[in-house]
Enzyme design. Structure first.
Site, PDB file in Angstrom:
ATOM      1  N   CYS A  93       0.804  -1.222   0.000  1.00  0.00           N
ATOM      2  CA  CYS A  93       0.000   0.000   0.000  1.00  0.00           C
ATOM      3  C   CYS A  93       0.844   1.283   0.000  1.00  0.00           C
ATOM      4  O   CYS A  93       1.414   1.631  -1.018  1.00  0.00           O
ATOM      5  CB  CYS A  93      -0.982  -0.043   1.164  1.00  0.00           C
ATOM      6  SG  CYS A  93      -2.390   1.016   0.893  1.00  0.00           S
ATOM      7  N   ARG A 126     -12.400   6.569  -1.359  1.00  0.00           N
ATOM      8  CA  ARG A 126     -11.373   5.583  -1.024  1.00  0.00           C
ATOM      9  C   ARG A 126     -11.846   4.232  -1.531  1.00  0.00           C
ATOM     10  O   ARG A 126     -13.046   3.943  -1.540  1.00  0.00           O
ATOM     11  CB  ARG A 126     -11.177   5.502   0.499  1.00  0.00           C
ATOM     12  CG  ARG A 126     -10.506   6.693   1.104  1.00  0.00           C
ATOM     13  CD  ARG A 126     -10.156   6.429   2.557  1.00  0.00           C
ATOM     14  NE  ARG A 126      -9.013   5.557   2.699  1.00  0.00           N
ATOM     15  CZ  ARG A 126      -7.755   5.933   2.507  1.00  0.00           C
ATOM     16  NH1 ARG A 126      -7.469   7.169   2.146  1.00  0.00           N
ATOM     17  NH2 ARG A 126      -6.763   5.087   2.664  1.00  0.00           N
ATOM     18  N   HIS A 190      -3.594  -5.611   2.168  1.00  0.00           N
ATOM     19  CA  HIS A 190      -3.265  -5.833   3.574  1.00  0.00           C
ATOM     20  C   HIS A 190      -3.914  -7.168   3.932  1.00  0.00           C
ATOM     21  O   HIS A 190      -4.279  -7.944   3.077  1.00  0.00           O
ATOM     22  CB  HIS A 190      -3.903  -4.744   4.439  1.00  0.00           C
ATOM     23  CG  HIS A 190      -3.372  -3.385   4.182  1.00  0.00           C
ATOM     24  ND1 HIS A 190      -2.259  -2.901   4.796  1.00  0.00           N
ATOM     25  CD2 HIS A 190      -3.815  -2.398   3.372  1.00  0.00           C
ATOM     26  CE1 HIS A 190      -2.048  -1.653   4.399  1.00  0.00           C
ATOM     27  NE2 HIS A 190      -2.974  -1.329   3.521  1.00  0.00           N
TER      28      HIS A 190
HETATM   29  N1  GLN Z   1      -2.073   6.766   2.115  1.00  0.00           N
HETATM   30  C1  GLN Z   1      -2.230   5.883   1.027  1.00  0.00           C
HETATM   31  C2  GLN Z   1      -3.604   5.928   0.356  1.00  0.00           C
HETATM   32  O1  GLN Z   1      -4.594   6.220   0.990  1.00  0.00           O
HETATM   33  C3  GLN Z   1      -1.903   4.488   1.464  1.00  0.00           C
HETATM   34  C4  GLN Z   1      -2.800   3.990   2.550  1.00  0.00           C
HETATM   35  C5  GLN Z   1      -2.398   2.646   3.067  1.00  0.00           C
HETATM   36  O2  GLN Z   1      -1.210   2.314   3.195  1.00  0.00           O
HETATM   37  N2  GLN Z   1      -3.411   1.881   3.436  1.00  0.00           N
HETATM   38  O3  GLN Z   1      -3.702   5.648  -0.819  1.00  0.00           O
END
Ligand code: GLN
Length: 249
Positions: A93, A126, A190
Protein backbone atom coordinates in the site's frame (compact mmCIF):
# COMPACT_ATOMS: atom_id res chain seq x y z
CA UNK A 1 20.49 -21.73 4.96
CA UNK A 2 19.90 -18.37 6.54
CA UNK A 3 17.53 -15.59 5.54
CA UNK A 4 18.01 -11.97 6.63
CA UNK A 5 14.81 -9.93 6.58
CA UNK A 6 14.87 -6.13 6.82
CA UNK A 7 11.65 -4.60 8.12
CA UNK A 8 11.77 -0.92 7.20
CA UNK A 9 10.24 1.54 9.62
CA UNK A 10 7.65 -0.70 11.35
CA UNK A 11 6.99 2.09 13.85
CA UNK A 12 5.60 4.26 11.03
CA UNK A 13 4.41 1.78 8.40
CA UNK A 14 2.31 -0.93 10.04
CA UNK A 15 -1.32 -0.55 9.00
CA UNK A 16 -3.76 -3.44 9.43
CA UNK A 17 -1.14 -5.72 10.94
CA UNK A 18 1.44 -5.65 8.17
CA UNK A 19 3.77 -7.07 10.82
CA UNK A 20 1.82 -10.35 10.43
CA UNK A 21 3.59 -10.72 7.08
CA UNK A 22 6.91 -10.97 8.89
CA UNK A 23 5.50 -13.56 11.29
CA UNK A 24 4.40 -15.68 8.34
CA UNK A 25 7.81 -15.56 6.69
CA UNK A 26 9.60 -16.31 9.94
CA UNK A 27 7.41 -19.30 10.79
CA UNK A 28 7.59 -20.77 7.29
CA UNK A 29 11.38 -20.62 7.53
CA UNK A 30 11.51 -22.11 11.04
CA UNK A 31 9.15 -24.95 10.15
CA UNK A 32 11.63 -25.87 7.43
CA UNK A 33 14.72 -25.54 9.59
CA UNK A 34 15.86 -22.38 7.78
CA UNK A 35 17.59 -19.91 10.06
CA UNK A 36 15.98 -16.47 9.91
CA UNK A 37 16.84 -13.08 11.32
CA UNK A 38 14.60 -10.02 11.27
CA UNK A 39 16.15 -6.57 11.64
CA UNK A 40 13.76 -3.72 12.35
CA UNK A 41 15.09 -0.41 11.04
CA UNK A 42 14.06 2.89 12.63
CA UNK A 43 14.08 6.08 10.63
CA UNK A 44 17.68 7.14 11.25
CA UNK A 45 19.29 3.68 11.11
CA UNK A 46 21.59 3.03 8.13
CA UNK A 47 20.13 0.12 6.14
CA UNK A 48 22.55 -2.69 5.29
CA UNK A 49 21.21 -3.80 1.90
CA UNK A 50 24.28 -5.94 1.19
CA UNK A 51 23.44 -8.21 4.14
CA UNK A 52 19.71 -8.28 3.35
CA UNK A 53 17.77 -10.98 1.50
CA UNK A 54 14.21 -9.71 1.82
CA UNK A 55 12.84 -6.20 2.49
CA UNK A 56 9.38 -5.50 3.87
CA UNK A 57 7.89 -2.05 3.52
CA UNK A 58 4.41 -1.74 5.04
CA UNK A 59 1.50 0.64 4.58
CA UNK A 60 0.90 3.96 6.28
CA UNK A 61 -1.23 7.08 6.31
CA UNK A 62 -0.30 9.95 4.00
CA UNK A 63 1.39 11.74 6.91
CA UNK A 64 3.57 8.77 7.86
CA UNK A 65 4.30 8.09 4.21
CA UNK A 66 5.68 11.60 3.80
CA UNK A 67 8.08 11.12 6.73
CA UNK A 68 9.29 7.78 5.39
CA UNK A 69 9.53 9.08 1.86
CA UNK A 70 11.94 11.86 2.82
CA UNK A 71 14.17 9.30 4.52
CA UNK A 72 13.93 6.72 1.74
CA UNK A 73 15.07 9.21 -0.84
CA UNK A 74 18.38 9.46 1.06
CA UNK A 75 19.00 5.72 0.72
CA UNK A 76 17.51 5.53 -2.77
CA UNK A 77 20.75 4.59 -4.57
CA UNK A 78 21.42 1.56 -2.35
CA UNK A 79 17.78 0.48 -2.51
CA UNK A 80 17.81 0.84 -6.30
CA UNK A 81 21.01 -1.24 -6.62
CA UNK A 82 19.46 -3.93 -4.38
CA UNK A 83 16.30 -4.13 -6.52
CA UNK A 84 18.22 -4.18 -9.80
CA UNK A 85 20.42 -6.95 -8.43
CA UNK A 86 17.34 -9.13 -7.86
CA UNK A 87 16.83 -8.32 -4.18
CA UNK A 88 13.43 -9.45 -2.91
CA UNK A 89 10.95 -6.81 -1.70
CA UNK A 90 7.37 -6.90 -0.47
CA UNK A 91 5.90 -3.38 -0.42
CA UNK A 92 2.34 -2.88 0.82
CA UNK A 93 0.00 0.00 0.00
CA UNK A 94 1.77 3.20 1.15
CA UNK A 95 5.10 1.40 0.73
CA UNK A 96 4.05 0.25 -2.76
CA UNK A 97 3.13 3.78 -3.82
CA UNK A 98 6.57 5.02 -2.74
CA UNK A 99 8.31 2.64 -5.16
CA UNK A 100 6.96 4.68 -8.06
CA UNK A 101 7.70 8.15 -9.41
CA UNK A 102 5.20 10.10 -7.33
CA UNK A 103 2.01 10.10 -5.29
CA UNK A 104 -0.19 13.13 -5.95
CA UNK A 105 -2.57 14.21 -3.19
CA UNK A 106 -4.65 17.39 -2.81
CA UNK A 107 -1.94 18.56 -0.38
CA UNK A 108 0.75 18.24 -3.01
CA UNK A 109 3.11 15.78 -4.64
CA UNK A 110 5.14 13.21 -2.73
CA UNK A 111 8.15 12.26 -4.81
CA UNK A 112 8.73 8.52 -4.79
CA UNK A 113 11.88 6.49 -5.33
CA UNK A 114 11.33 5.75 -9.04
CA UNK A 115 12.44 2.16 -8.48
CA UNK A 116 9.58 1.01 -10.72
CA UNK A 117 7.95 2.89 -13.58
CA UNK A 118 4.56 3.63 -11.99
CA UNK A 119 2.74 6.58 -10.43
CA UNK A 120 -0.19 7.21 -8.09
CA UNK A 121 -2.90 9.86 -7.91
CA UNK A 122 -5.29 10.26 -5.02
CA UNK A 123 -8.99 10.31 -5.91
CA UNK A 124 -12.35 9.89 -4.20
CA UNK A 125 -13.85 7.71 -2.94
CA UNK A 126 -11.37 5.58 -1.02
CA UNK A 127 -11.30 2.08 -2.40
CA UNK A 128 -12.16 -0.20 0.52
CA UNK A 129 -12.95 -3.85 -0.05
CA UNK A 130 -11.95 -7.44 0.31
CA UNK A 131 -10.04 -8.51 -2.78
CA UNK A 132 -9.82 -11.79 -4.66
CA UNK A 133 -7.55 -12.02 -7.66
CA UNK A 134 -5.72 -14.40 -9.98
CA UNK A 135 -2.22 -14.68 -11.28
CA UNK A 136 -1.26 -17.76 -13.30
CA UNK A 137 2.18 -17.83 -11.64
CA UNK A 138 0.39 -18.80 -8.43
CA UNK A 139 -1.50 -22.07 -7.98
CA UNK A 140 -4.71 -20.55 -6.56
CA UNK A 141 -6.33 -17.18 -5.87
CA UNK A 142 -4.63 -14.44 -3.90
CA UNK A 143 -6.87 -12.72 -1.34
CA UNK A 144 -6.59 -9.64 0.87
CA UNK A 145 -8.11 -6.37 1.98
CA UNK A 146 -7.59 -2.97 0.35
CA UNK A 147 -8.11 0.54 1.74
CA UNK A 148 -6.53 3.31 -0.33
CA UNK A 149 -7.27 6.72 -1.77
CA UNK A 150 -4.45 6.39 -4.30
CA UNK A 151 -5.02 5.10 -7.84
CA UNK A 152 -1.86 3.51 -9.18
CA UNK A 153 -0.98 3.22 -12.86
CA UNK A 154 1.72 0.67 -13.70
CA UNK A 155 2.00 1.20 -17.48
CA UNK A 156 3.52 -1.82 -19.18
CA UNK A 157 4.78 -3.45 -15.97
CA UNK A 158 3.48 -6.84 -14.95
CA UNK A 159 0.66 -6.70 -12.37
CA UNK A 160 0.67 -8.86 -9.21
CA UNK A 161 -3.02 -9.68 -9.70
CA UNK A 162 -3.55 -10.01 -13.44
CA UNK A 163 -7.32 -10.33 -12.99
CA UNK A 164 -9.19 -8.85 -10.04
CA UNK A 165 -12.23 -11.06 -9.46
CA UNK A 166 -13.56 -9.04 -6.55
CA UNK A 167 -12.49 -5.62 -5.28
CA UNK A 168 -10.89 -2.64 -6.99
CA UNK A 169 -7.18 -3.24 -7.39
CA UNK A 170 -4.71 -0.61 -8.58
CA UNK A 171 -7.17 2.00 -9.77
CA UNK A 172 -10.65 0.46 -10.08
CA UNK A 173 -10.39 0.82 -13.89
CA UNK A 174 -8.05 -1.68 -15.48
CA UNK A 175 -8.91 -4.84 -13.51
CA UNK A 176 -5.32 -5.34 -12.28
CA UNK A 177 -3.75 -5.21 -8.87
CA UNK A 178 -0.22 -4.40 -7.69
CA UNK A 179 2.98 -4.86 -9.61
CA UNK A 180 5.71 -7.47 -10.06
CA UNK A 181 9.11 -6.20 -11.13
CA UNK A 182 12.16 -8.47 -10.92
CA UNK A 183 11.85 -9.87 -7.36
CA UNK A 184 9.66 -7.06 -6.08
CA UNK A 185 5.97 -7.41 -5.27
CA UNK A 186 4.09 -4.15 -4.71
CA UNK A 187 0.46 -4.50 -3.67
CA UNK A 188 -2.47 -2.75 -2.01
CA UNK A 189 -3.37 -5.94 -0.16
CA UNK A 190 -3.27 -5.83 3.57
CA UNK A 191 -4.88 -8.55 5.54
CA UNK A 192 -2.16 -9.10 6.50
CA UNK A 193 -1.44 -10.57 3.10
CA UNK A 194 0.89 -13.50 3.76
CA UNK A 195 -0.89 -15.58 6.43
CA UNK A 196 -3.81 -16.02 3.99
CA UNK A 197 -1.58 -16.55 0.98
CA UNK A 198 1.09 -19.15 1.74
CA UNK A 199 1.84 -19.45 -1.99
CA UNK A 200 2.88 -15.78 -2.00
CA UNK A 201 5.02 -16.26 1.13
CA UNK A 202 6.80 -19.14 -0.55
CA UNK A 203 7.32 -17.16 -3.77
CA UNK A 204 9.12 -14.50 -1.70
CA UNK A 205 11.17 -17.08 0.22
CA UNK A 206 12.12 -18.89 -2.99
CA UNK A 207 13.22 -15.73 -4.75
CA UNK A 208 15.27 -14.57 -1.75
CA UNK A 209 16.90 -17.95 -1.07
CA UNK A 210 17.67 -18.76 -4.68
CA UNK A 211 19.36 -15.38 -5.18
CA UNK A 212 21.61 -16.27 -2.26
CA UNK A 213 22.12 -20.02 -2.63
CA UNK A 214 21.31 -20.87 -6.25
CA UNK A 215 18.74 -23.60 -6.87
CA UNK A 216 16.84 -24.37 -3.68
CA UNK A 217 13.90 -26.59 -2.87
CA UNK A 218 11.34 -25.54 -0.28
CA UNK A 219 9.98 -28.39 1.84
CA UNK A 220 6.17 -28.51 1.35
CA UNK A 221 4.22 -27.55 4.50
CA UNK A 222 0.76 -28.46 5.72
CA UNK A 223 -1.19 -25.36 4.62
CA UNK A 224 -4.65 -26.59 5.64
CA UNK A 225 -5.34 -23.66 7.97
CA UNK A 226 -3.87 -21.04 5.64
CA UNK A 227 -5.91 -22.35 2.72
CA UNK A 228 -9.03 -22.31 4.89
CA UNK A 229 -8.43 -18.61 5.64
CA UNK A 230 -7.93 -17.98 1.91
CA UNK A 231 -11.12 -19.87 1.03
CA UNK A 232 -13.08 -17.99 3.68
CA UNK A 233 -12.50 -14.68 1.88
CA UNK A 234 -13.38 -16.24 -1.47
CA UNK A 235 -16.64 -17.60 -0.06
CA UNK A 236 -17.45 -14.20 1.48
CA UNK A 237 -17.11 -12.52 -1.92
CA UNK A 238 -18.91 -15.10 -4.05
CA UNK A 239 -21.96 -17.29 -4.31
CA UNK A 240 -22.00 -20.64 -6.11
CA UNK A 241 -18.60 -19.95 -7.68
CA UNK A 242 -19.63 -16.52 -9.09
CA UNK A 243 -18.27 -13.36 -7.58
CA UNK A 244 -20.61 -10.60 -6.42
CA UNK A 245 -20.32 -7.48 -8.53
CA UNK A 246 -17.26 -5.40 -7.77
CA UNK A 247 -17.12 -3.11 -4.74
CA UNK A 248 -17.86 0.61 -5.18
CA UNK A 249 -15.32 2.46 -7.30
N1 GLN B 1 -2.07 6.77 2.12
C1 GLN B 1 -2.23 5.88 1.03
C2 GLN B 1 -3.60 5.93 0.36
O1 GLN B 1 -4.59 6.22 0.99
C3 GLN B 1 -1.90 4.49 1.46
C4 GLN B 1 -2.80 3.99 2.55
C5 GLN B 1 -2.40 2.65 3.07
O2 GLN B 1 -1.21 2.31 3.19
N2 GLN B 1 -3.41 1.88 3.44
O3 GLN B 1 -3.70 5.65 -0.82
Amino acid sequence: MKLNIAHLYPDLLNLYGDRGNIQSLVMRCRWRGIDVQVTEYRLDDPVDFSGTDLVLLGGGSDREQQIVCTRLRKIREDFHAYVEDGGTVLAICGGYQLLGHYYDTPDGRMDGLSLIDLYTEQKSPRLISNVVMENREFPYEIVGFENHGGRTYIGSNKPFGSRVLYGNGNNGEDGCEGVMYKNVIGTYLHGPLLPKNPHVSDWLLMSALSRKYGTVRLEPLDDTLEKRANQYIIRKCSVGGSFYSRAIR
